[in-house]
Motif scaffolding. Structure first.
Motif, PDB file in Angstrom:
ATOM      1  N   LEU A   1      38.674  64.377  28.490  1.00 38.11           N
ATOM      2  CA  LEU A   1      39.730  64.343  27.472  1.00 38.11           C
ATOM      3  C   LEU A   1      41.103  64.683  28.080  1.00 38.11           C
ATOM      4  CD1 LEU A   1      37.922  66.050  24.439  1.00 38.11           C
ATOM      5  CD2 LEU A   1      38.575  63.639  24.690  1.00 38.11           C
ATOM      6  N   ARG A   2      41.091  65.660  28.992  1.00 40.31           N
ATOM      7  CA  ARG A   2      42.358  66.023  29.619  1.00 40.31           C
ATOM      8  C   ARG A   2      42.949  64.845  30.388  1.00 40.31           C
ATOM      9  NH1 ARG A   2      44.870  70.693  30.979  1.00 40.31           N
ATOM     10  NH2 ARG A   2      43.050  71.902  30.298  1.00 40.31           N
ATOM     11  N   GLU A   3      42.067  64.162  31.165  1.00 41.51           N
ATOM     12  CA  GLU A   3      42.567  63.016  31.914  1.00 41.51           C
ATOM     13  C   GLU A   3      43.077  61.911  30.987  1.00 41.51           C
ATOM     14  OE1 GLU A   3      39.563  63.497  35.748  1.00 41.51           O
ATOM     15  OE2 GLU A   3      39.372  61.812  34.375  1.00 41.51           O
ATOM     16  N   GLN A   4      42.322  61.646  29.915  1.00 40.59           N
ATOM     17  CA  GLN A   4      42.779  60.633  28.961  1.00 40.59           C
ATOM     18  C   GLN A   4      44.100  61.035  28.307  1.00 40.59           C
ATOM     19  OE1 GLN A   4      39.529  60.178  26.209  1.00 40.59           O
ATOM     20  NE2 GLN A   4      38.311  58.890  27.628  1.00 40.59           N
ATOM     21  N   PHE A   5      44.172  62.310  27.983  1.00 38.87           N
ATOM     22  CA  PHE A   5      45.408  62.789  27.335  1.00 38.87           C
ATOM     23  C   PHE A   5      46.605  62.667  28.267  1.00 38.87           C
ATOM     24  CE2 PHE A   5      48.254  65.255  24.918  1.00 38.87           C
ATOM     25  CZ  PHE A   5      48.868  66.148  25.788  1.00 38.87           C
ATOM     26  N   ASP A   6      46.420  63.098  29.527  1.00 42.15           N
ATOM     27  CA  ASP A   6      47.529  63.029  30.475  1.00 42.15           C
ATOM     28  C   ASP A   6      47.985  61.585  30.707  1.00 42.15           C
ATOM     29  OD1 ASP A   6      46.337  65.786  32.537  1.00 42.15           O
ATOM     30  OD2 ASP A   6      47.597  65.752  30.734  1.00 42.15           O
ATOM     31  N   GLU A   7      46.991  60.674  30.869  1.00 43.91           N
ATOM     32  CA  GLU A   7      47.363  59.282  31.098  1.00 43.91           C
ATOM     33  C   GLU A   7      48.083  58.683  29.880  1.00 43.91           C
ATOM     34  OE1 GLU A   7      43.658  58.180  34.106  1.00 43.91           O
ATOM     35  OE2 GLU A   7      43.789  57.274  32.115  1.00 43.91           O
ATOM     36  N   GLU A   8      47.519  58.984  28.710  1.00 45.99           N
ATOM     37  CA  GLU A   8      48.140  58.452  27.502  1.00 45.99           C
ATOM     38  C   GLU A   8      49.539  59.027  27.302  1.00 45.99           C
ATOM     39  OE1 GLU A   8      45.817  59.122  24.046  1.00 45.99           O
ATOM     40  OE2 GLU A   8      47.245  58.172  22.673  1.00 45.99           O
ATOM     41  N   LEU A   9      49.678  60.332  27.581  1.00 46.39           N
ATOM     42  CA  LEU A   9      50.970  60.972  27.405  1.00 46.39           C
ATOM     43  C   LEU A   9      51.996  60.438  28.393  1.00 46.39           C
ATOM     44  CD1 LEU A   9      52.628  63.096  25.919  1.00 46.39           C
ATOM     45  CD2 LEU A   9      51.825  64.793  27.576  1.00 46.39           C
ATOM     46  N   ARG A  10      51.573  60.278  29.638  1.00 48.25           N
ATOM     47  CA  ARG A  10      52.504  59.737  30.628  1.00 48.25           C
ATOM     48  C   ARG A  10      52.925  58.310  30.252  1.00 48.25           C
ATOM     49  NH1 ARG A  10      49.153  62.349  34.429  1.00 48.25           N
ATOM     50  NH2 ARG A  10      48.005  60.380  34.752  1.00 48.25           N
ATOM     51  N   ALA A  11      51.941  57.512  29.805  1.00 46.04           N
ATOM     52  CA  ALA A  11      52.268  56.137  29.414  1.00 46.04           C
ATOM     53  C   ALA A  11      53.250  56.122  28.248  1.00 46.04           C
ATOM     54  CB  ALA A  11      50.991  55.382  29.058  1.00 46.04           C
ATOM     55  N   ARG A  12      53.003  56.997  27.268  1.00 40.35           N
ATOM     56  CA  ARG A  12      53.913  57.049  26.116  1.00 40.35           C
ATOM     57  C   ARG A  12      55.316  57.503  26.516  1.00 40.35           C
ATOM     58  NH1 ARG A  12      51.050  59.471  20.683  1.00 40.35           N
ATOM     59  NH2 ARG A  12      49.567  57.743  20.335  1.00 40.35           N
ATOM     60  N   LEU A  13      55.358  58.553  27.358  1.00 39.22           N
ATOM     61  CA  LEU A  13      56.666  59.050  27.795  1.00 39.22           C
ATOM     62  C   LEU A  13      57.443  57.981  28.566  1.00 39.22           C
ATOM     63  CD1 LEU A  13      55.806  62.704  28.919  1.00 39.22           C
ATOM     64  CD2 LEU A  13      57.233  62.008  26.985  1.00 39.22           C
ATOM     65  N   ILE A  14      56.737  57.323  29.492  1.00 42.87           N
ATOM     66  CA  ILE A  14      57.419  56.297  30.294  1.00 42.87           C
ATOM     67  C   ILE A  14      57.895  55.148  29.413  1.00 42.87           C
ATOM     68  CG2 ILE A  14      57.084  54.560  32.098  1.00 42.87           C
ATOM     69  CD1 ILE A  14      55.139  56.557  33.444  1.00 42.87           C
ATOM     70  N   ALA A  15      57.012  54.687  28.497  1.00 39.10           N
ATOM     71  CA  ALA A  15      57.377  53.567  27.632  1.00 39.10           C
ATOM     72  C   ALA A  15      58.517  53.943  26.696  1.00 39.10           C
ATOM     73  CB  ALA A  15      56.159  53.105  26.830  1.00 39.10           C
TER      74      ALA A  15
END
Length: 429
Positions: free
Chosen positions: A285-299
């Motif tokens: 979950l942490r890895e999914q959260f970090d990836e999703e969060l980074r993608a959202r922040l970048i986008a």
């Protein structure tokens, strides 16, 4: 018996054949001296007639001549036709009521080299310029002082001495003649004073017209200044609006970051809850959260930055285009200089294309490709041989400069005679 006094006048003909203006010769001399101007005749060649008139409003001589006026209404400074001498030496003309006049015109000119500056009057029925002059003089718009008809002269053989008792009557006639001469002298002085007054009034009127023109120019300049100030104010307002838009976008970005932080906190809480179940699931979950969060922040950040750049570029381009349109509307042209093409006037619709590639734009005006133009420009700025010697160094010998890009041939125009020959040999082999 003394020669009768003649009045000199000048008549100006209009295009429709009528007489548009008339003045005394003294006024005409003032016009020739540049003291007054006639804007109504600006940039025209006018048909004019010099006439001499006796005290019974009868024309005695006429000279038909041309007079050129410049753009300001001033007569040609090089005009020098001797009107009075031409009138005195002119040949006989028709009888306009006081006997045959002296007439000088193109077909009857006493001085041949002045013939080209004269014109012939029309004598057709219904359009007789001489009859029009005669009738205009009879109207006496100039206010010429009239005289009684002069008594015919008596030959000395017919003179008889009156008896002594009639001498006083002769004295009375002499006194009457003196009074008449005094009255005529006074009338002429009054007429001269009236002419001086008219000239002063005309000069004053011209001065007022000049002041009015200056005032109109001053008003026009003030209006242009106000328009430019309005344009500057509009540009300042556009900049302020852009700053406000940037501030709004920054606020939106901060709000999105706050939402994302809230979501991150929520996800962190979910992670803490998942830690109670299984460590492996928590790491996933942490890895999914970090990836999703980074993608959202970048986008989100990229979208916000792209939107800000787009708004700023649109505002800047719109403001710059409006300024260019206003300058073009004011008569401003955009001129650039490029070797080979010379001074180019860039139309408003070509400004963006020119700014994107100045050399490409200049090459298109020379009808060559941009690469050929660049090669020619290097040769034009430094006309030296670019051939290589045996040592590998450039020849660098001065060659004849090709002045136009279209005549430049790479490998030929930029080489000396030796390397041109070498290039031809390589081509043949």
């Amino acid at each position: 018996m003394s020669k009768p006094q003649l009045i000199e006048a000048v008549m100006f003909f209009a295009d429709d054949g009528s007489i548009s203006k008339q003045m005394f010769y003294t006024e005409f001399e003032t016009l020739l001296d540049g003291l007054v101007k006639m804007p109504v005749f600006a940039d025209q060649q006018i048909r004019v007639v010099y006439v001499t008139i006796n005290a019974r409003l009868q024309i005695r001589s006429a000279v038909f001549f041309y007079l050129d006026f410049d753009e300001s209404g001033a007569p040609d400074s090089g005009w020098n036709i001797p009107l009075q001498q031409l009138a005195e030496r002119a040949g006989r003309g028709p009888d306009l009521g006081g006997g045959p006049i002296r007439l000088a015109c193109r077909s009857q000119c006493p001085v041949s080299w002045h013939q080209m500056h004269l014109w012939d009057p029309s004598l057709t029925a219904g359009n007789n310029d001489l009859a029009l002059l005669r009738d205009t003089v009879k109207i006496n718009s100039l206010g010429i002082l009239l005289r009684e008809e002069e008594t015919s002269s008596v030959s000395p053989a017919r003179l008889q001495v009156a008896s002594e008792d009639q001498w006083y009557a002769a004295d009375s006639s002499r006194e009457l003649a003196e009074k008449l001469a005094e009255r005529l002298s006074r009338d002429y002085r009054q007429k001269a004073a009236q002419l001086v007054k008219q000239q002063r009034e005309r000069l004053a009127s011209l001065g007022q017209e000049h002041q009015a023109e200056l005032a109109a120019l001053s008003t026009q300049a003030k209006t242009q200044i106000v328009d430019l100030q309005g344009q500057i104010q509009a540009l300042h307002q556009a900049v302020r609006q852009q700053e406000m838009l940037n501030k709004t976008l920054k606020g939106q970005l901060d709000e999105q970051l706050a939402v994302q932080q809230s979501e991150r906190d929520e996800m962190a809480a979910r992670l803490r809850a998942a830690e109670r179940h299984a460590r492996t699931e928590r790491e996933i979950l942490r890895e999914q959260f970090d990836e999703e969060l980074r993608a959202r922040l970048i986008a989100t950040q990229a979208a916000a930055e792209e939107q800000a750049r787009r708004h700023e570029a649109e505002a800047t381009q719109r403001g710059a285009h409006q300024v260019l349109e206003r300058l073009a509307g004011q008569g401003v042209v955009f001129v650039v200089f490029h070797p080979g093409a010379g001074h180019l006037t860039v139309p408003l619709q070509d400004v963006d294309r020119y700014l994107a590639s100045p050399l490409g734009y200049a090459a298109s005006k020379c009808f060559v490709s941009e690469s050929q133009y660049r090669q020619w420009l290097e040769h034009y700025q430094r006309p030296r041989c670019e051939g290589l010697q045996a040592s590998g160094q450039r020849c660098d010998v001065a060659v004849e400069r090709v002045e136009t890009p279209g005549r430049f041939v790479m490998g030929d125009s930029n080489c000396c005679m030796l390397h041109k020959a070498a290039a031809r040999l390589r081509t043949v082999s």
